[in-house]
Design a protein around this motif. Structure first.
Motif, PDB file in Angstrom:
ATOM      1  N   GLU A 183      12.219  -1.943   4.464  1.00 26.51           N
ATOM      2  CA  GLU A 183      12.980  -0.964   5.234  1.00 26.51           C
ATOM      3  C   GLU A 183      12.191   0.338   5.398  1.00 26.51           C
ATOM      4  OE1 GLU A 183      17.712  -0.583   5.061  1.00 26.51           O
ATOM      5  OE2 GLU A 183      16.716   0.499   3.446  1.00 26.51           O
ATOM      6  N   LYS A 184      11.502   0.753   4.342  1.00 27.68           N
ATOM      7  CA  LYS A 184      10.695   1.976   4.402  1.00 27.68           C
ATOM      8  C   LYS A 184       9.530   1.811   5.373  1.00 27.68           C
ATOM      9  CE  LYS A 184      11.803   3.520  -0.305  1.00 27.68           C
ATOM     10  NZ  LYS A 184      11.292   3.682  -1.678  1.00 27.68           N
ATOM     11  N   VAL A 185       8.874   0.642   5.314  1.00 26.89           N
ATOM     12  CA  VAL A 185       7.774   0.374   6.250  1.00 26.89           C
ATOM     13  C   VAL A 185       8.299   0.401   7.682  1.00 26.89           C
ATOM     14  CG1 VAL A 185       6.060  -1.332   7.000  1.00 26.89           C
ATOM     15  CG2 VAL A 185       6.484  -0.995   4.554  1.00 26.89           C
ATOM     16  N   PHE A 186       9.432  -0.226   7.892  1.00 28.20           N
ATOM     17  CA  PHE A 186      10.049  -0.299   9.224  1.00 28.20           C
ATOM     18  C   PHE A 186      10.408   1.092   9.743  1.00 28.20           C
ATOM     19  CE2 PHE A 186      13.850  -0.767  11.912  1.00 28.20           C
ATOM     20  CZ  PHE A 186      13.398  -1.683  12.852  1.00 28.20           C
ATOM     21  N   ASP A 187      11.034   1.900   8.894  1.00 24.51           N
ATOM     22  CA  ASP A 187      11.477   3.242   9.312  1.00 24.51           C
ATOM     23  C   ASP A 187      10.309   4.163   9.648  1.00 24.51           C
ATOM     24  OD1 ASP A 187      14.126   2.529   9.040  1.00 24.51           O
ATOM     25  OD2 ASP A 187      14.336   3.349   7.014  1.00 24.51           O
ATOM     26  N   ARG A 188       9.152   3.938   9.011  1.00 26.54           N
ATOM     27  CA  ARG A 188       7.997   4.806   9.234  1.00 26.54           C
ATOM     28  C   ARG A 188       7.171   4.407  10.454  1.00 26.54           C
ATOM     29  NH1 ARG A 188       6.380   4.733   2.840  1.00 26.54           N
ATOM     30  NH2 ARG A 188       7.924   6.279   2.135  1.00 26.54           N
ATOM     31  N   MET A 189       7.489   3.278  11.060  1.00 22.36           N
ATOM     32  CA  MET A 189       6.723   2.828  12.227  1.00 22.36           C
ATOM     33  C   MET A 189       7.024   3.722  13.427  1.00 22.36           C
ATOM     34  SD  MET A 189       7.142  -1.329  11.895  1.00 22.36           S
ATOM     35  CE  MET A 189       6.041  -1.728  13.266  1.00 22.36           C
ATOM     36  N   GLU A 190       5.972   4.194  14.077  1.00 24.92           N
ATOM     37  CA  GLU A 190       6.149   5.030  15.263  1.00 24.92           C
ATOM     38  C   GLU A 190       6.564   4.195  16.472  1.00 24.92           C
ATOM     39  OE1 GLU A 190       2.831   7.516  16.115  1.00 24.92           O
ATOM     40  OE2 GLU A 190       2.734   8.355  14.081  1.00 24.92           O
ATOM     41  N   TRP A 191       6.086   2.950  16.503  1.00 24.87           N
ATOM     42  CA  TRP A 191       6.423   2.057  17.605  1.00 24.87           C
ATOM     43  C   TRP A 191       6.673   0.667  17.057  1.00 24.87           C
ATOM     44  CZ3 TRP A 191       4.493  -2.367  20.005  1.00 24.87           C
ATOM     45  CH2 TRP A 191       5.019  -2.639  21.271  1.00 24.87           C
ATOM     46  N   ARG A 192       7.732   0.013  17.564  1.00 28.10           N
ATOM     47  CA  ARG A 192       8.104  -1.317  17.084  1.00 28.10           C
ATOM     48  C   ARG A 192       8.147  -2.292  18.252  1.00 28.10           C
ATOM     49  NH1 ARG A 192      12.311   2.185  15.104  1.00 28.10           N
ATOM     50  NH2 ARG A 192      11.858   2.847  12.960  1.00 28.10           N
ATOM     51  N   ASP A 193       7.905  -3.562  17.952  1.00 26.01           N
ATOM     52  CA  ASP A 193       8.089  -4.602  18.957  1.00 26.01           C
ATOM     53  C   ASP A 193       9.193  -5.543  18.500  1.00 26.01           C
ATOM     54  OD1 ASP A 193       6.903  -6.095  16.964  1.00 26.01           O
ATOM     55  OD2 ASP A 193       5.034  -6.464  18.043  1.00 26.01           O
ATOM     56  N   VAL A 194       9.447  -6.594  19.260  1.00 27.82           N
ATOM     57  CA  VAL A 194      10.546  -7.504  18.918  1.00 27.82           C
ATOM     58  C   VAL A 194      10.307  -8.188  17.573  1.00 27.82           C
ATOM     59  CG1 VAL A 194       9.559  -9.473  20.164  1.00 27.82           C
ATOM     60  CG2 VAL A 194      12.021  -9.345  19.815  1.00 27.82           C
ATOM     61  N   VAL A 195       9.033  -8.399  17.224  1.00 27.68           N
ATOM     62  CA  VAL A 195       8.722  -9.021  15.925  1.00 27.68           C
ATOM     63  C   VAL A 195       9.124  -8.096  14.774  1.00 27.68           C
ATOM     64  CG1 VAL A 195       6.878  -9.971  14.486  1.00 27.68           C
ATOM     65  CG2 VAL A 195       6.836 -10.327  16.959  1.00 27.68           C
ATOM     66  N   SER A 196       8.933  -6.795  14.950  1.00 24.92           N
ATOM     67  CA  SER A 196       9.325  -5.816  13.927  1.00 24.92           C
ATOM     68  C   SER A 196      10.821  -5.902  13.661  1.00 24.92           C
ATOM     69  CB  SER A 196       8.972  -4.393  14.373  1.00 24.92           C
ATOM     70  OG  SER A 196       7.690  -4.309  14.923  1.00 24.92           O
ATOM     71  N   TRP A 197      11.603  -5.854  14.748  1.00 23.89           N
ATOM     72  CA  TRP A 197      13.064  -5.910  14.612  1.00 23.89           C
ATOM     73  C   TRP A 197      13.509  -7.242  14.008  1.00 23.89           C
ATOM     74  CZ3 TRP A 197      16.154  -1.797  15.304  1.00 23.89           C
ATOM     75  CH2 TRP A 197      15.648  -0.692  16.034  1.00 23.89           C
ATOM     76  N   THR A 198      12.924  -8.321  14.487  1.00 28.50           N
ATOM     77  CA  THR A 198      13.307  -9.647  13.994  1.00 28.50           C
ATOM     78  C   THR A 198      12.973  -9.811  12.513  1.00 28.50           C
ATOM     79  OG1 THR A 198      12.973 -10.597  16.191  1.00 28.50           O
ATOM     80  CG2 THR A 198      12.983 -12.128  14.336  1.00 28.50           C
ATOM     81  N   ALA A 199      11.809  -9.316  12.109  1.00 28.99           N
ATOM     82  CA  ALA A 199      11.403  -9.406  10.700  1.00 28.99           C
ATOM     83  C   ALA A 199      12.389  -8.665   9.807  1.00 28.99           C
ATOM     84  CB  ALA A 199       9.995  -8.848  10.514  1.00 28.99           C
ATOM     85  N   MET A 200      12.833  -7.485  10.258  1.00 31.21           N
ATOM     86  CA  MET A 200      13.774  -6.699   9.467  1.00 31.21           C
ATOM     87  C   MET A 200      15.143  -7.366   9.425  1.00 31.21           C
ATOM     88  SD  MET A 200      13.420  -3.871   7.699  1.00 31.21           S
ATOM     89  CE  MET A 200      14.319  -4.639   6.346  1.00 31.21           C
ATOM     90  N   ILE A 201      15.596  -7.885  10.565  1.00 31.83           N
ATOM     91  CA  ILE A 201      16.901  -8.560  10.625  1.00 31.83           C
ATOM     92  C   ILE A 201      16.915  -9.805   9.745  1.00 31.83           C
ATOM     93  CG2 ILE A 201      18.431  -9.878  12.161  1.00 31.83           C
ATOM     94  CD1 ILE A 201      17.570  -7.874  14.399  1.00 31.83           C
ATOM     95  N   SER A 202      15.880 -10.638   9.871  1.00 30.81           N
ATOM     96  CA  SER A 202      15.827 -11.852   9.053  1.00 30.81           C
ATOM     97  C   SER A 202      15.632 -11.520   7.583  1.00 30.81           C
ATOM     98  CB  SER A 202      14.714 -12.785   9.546  1.00 30.81           C
ATOM     99  OG  SER A 202      13.444 -12.162   9.439  1.00 30.81           O
ATOM    100  N   GLY A 203      14.932 -10.407   7.300  1.00 27.87           N
ATOM    101  CA  GLY A 203      14.770  -9.961   5.915  1.00 27.87           C
ATOM    102  C   GLY A 203      16.101  -9.612   5.283  1.00 27.87           C
ATOM    103  N   TYR A 204      16.941  -8.910   6.022  1.00 32.29           N
ATOM    104  CA  TYR A 204      18.287  -8.596   5.537  1.00 32.29           C
ATOM    105  C   TYR A 204      19.091  -9.878   5.324  1.00 32.29           C
ATOM    106  CZ  TYR A 204      17.807  -3.578   6.647  1.00 32.29           C
ATOM    107  OH  TYR A 204      17.420  -2.266   6.673  1.00 32.29           O
TER     108      TYR A 204
END
Length: 296
Positions: free
Chosen positions: A135-156
């Protein structure tokens, strides 16, 4: 001997040692392989290092060994694809200490600005039970793609946090990202856990429009979602529209029929499944539960 050649920068002698070992592959232990790998990287002989790499199975000491050596060699850059592979290997090994060490290396070398490297880290940490770090890595990203969102969603979702998975998906939608089949499957799983039928129906409609319904992982999760939301007829409809059903498809509908107290049908489907596929442990547990329910 290999370590001595490395420290003394004795490439010619080190090469002779490697030639002797390569002629007797049974001498190549993991410890010796790691030492040779470190030596080749330090000498800048990446071709030899790669040939050695593919010749033995790395362990938890291999990656830190290479990374420490890369840091000690001037003008030697670890490329992004290599780093992503190493992070993926950490995930497979299930070694949190190693993963954090590599994460530190990523930060020091400036690779943390790369979206693909961050995505790999987001995928790695939840598999180690550290979704907060992801979550910390995700929140610090300046730009995200669909893989970023999907990785976080599936991680949860994989860490039994369906509410967070659904909330993250809603934010993803608001920011204009189009989900892929993995995103949809992960959110459907969360909907199944939470009993969110309305959202599940909307995802089903989206999957049809976007052509994602053809992915069996999406169809299987729709069966699971509809079954757990007590819409077994919709689950059956999805099941019958799957052209090439796998073990998970059959297991999902058998379990769904059992959950909806249609146990005789569950047993009929089980018999049909056995004609072409071998049931797994989840299938067998579902069938036994159906038998117990009807006194069979």
């Amino acid at each position: 001997m290999v370590r001595l050649c490395e420290w003394k920068r004795a490439f010619e002698e080190g090469s002779k040692v490697y030639c002797f070992i390569s002629n007797s592959r049974n001498l190549l232990s993991l410890r010796l392989g790691n030492a040779l790998l470190s030596m080749f990287v330090r000498f800048g002989k990446l071709g030899d290092a790669w040939m050695l790499w593919v010749g033995f199975k790395p362990d938890v000491y291999t990656f830190p060994c290479v990374l420490r050596t890369c840091g000690a060699v001037p003008n030697l850059e670890t490329d992004l694809m290599t780093m992503m592979s190493v992070i993926s290997a950490c995930e497979s090994l299930g070694d949190e200490r190693l993963g954090r060490e590599i994460h530190g290396y990523v930060i020091v070398t400036g690779m943390s600005d790369d979206v693909s490297v961050c995505n790999s880290l987001i995928q790695m940490y939840p598999s180690l039970g550290r979704w907060e770090t992801a979550e910390k890595v995700f929140d610090r990203m300046e730009w995200r793609d669909v893989v970023s969102w999907t990785a976080m969603i599936s991680g949860y979702e994989n860490n039994v946090l369906p509410d967070k998975a659904v909330d993250t998906y809603r934010t993803m939608e608001l920011q204009g990202f189009m989900p892929d089949e993995i995103t949809v499957a992960s959110v459907l799983s969360a909907c199944a856990c939470l009993g969110k039928l309305d959202m599940g129906i909307k995802l089903h409609e989206l999957a049809k429009r976007a052509g994602l319904i053809s992915y069996i992982i999406v169809a299987n999760m729709l069966i699971d979602m509809y079954s757990k939301c007590k819409c077994i007829d919709k689950a059956l409809e999805v099941f019958h529209n799957i052209p090439d059903k796998d073990v998970i498809s059959w297991t999902a509908i058998i379990l769904g029929l059992r959950l909806n107290n249609r146990c005789f049908e569950a047993l009929i489907f089980f018999r049909q499944m056995k004609v072409g596929l071998k049931p797994n442990s989840v299938t067998l547990v579902s069938v036994l539960s159906a038998c117990a329910r009807i006194g069979g």
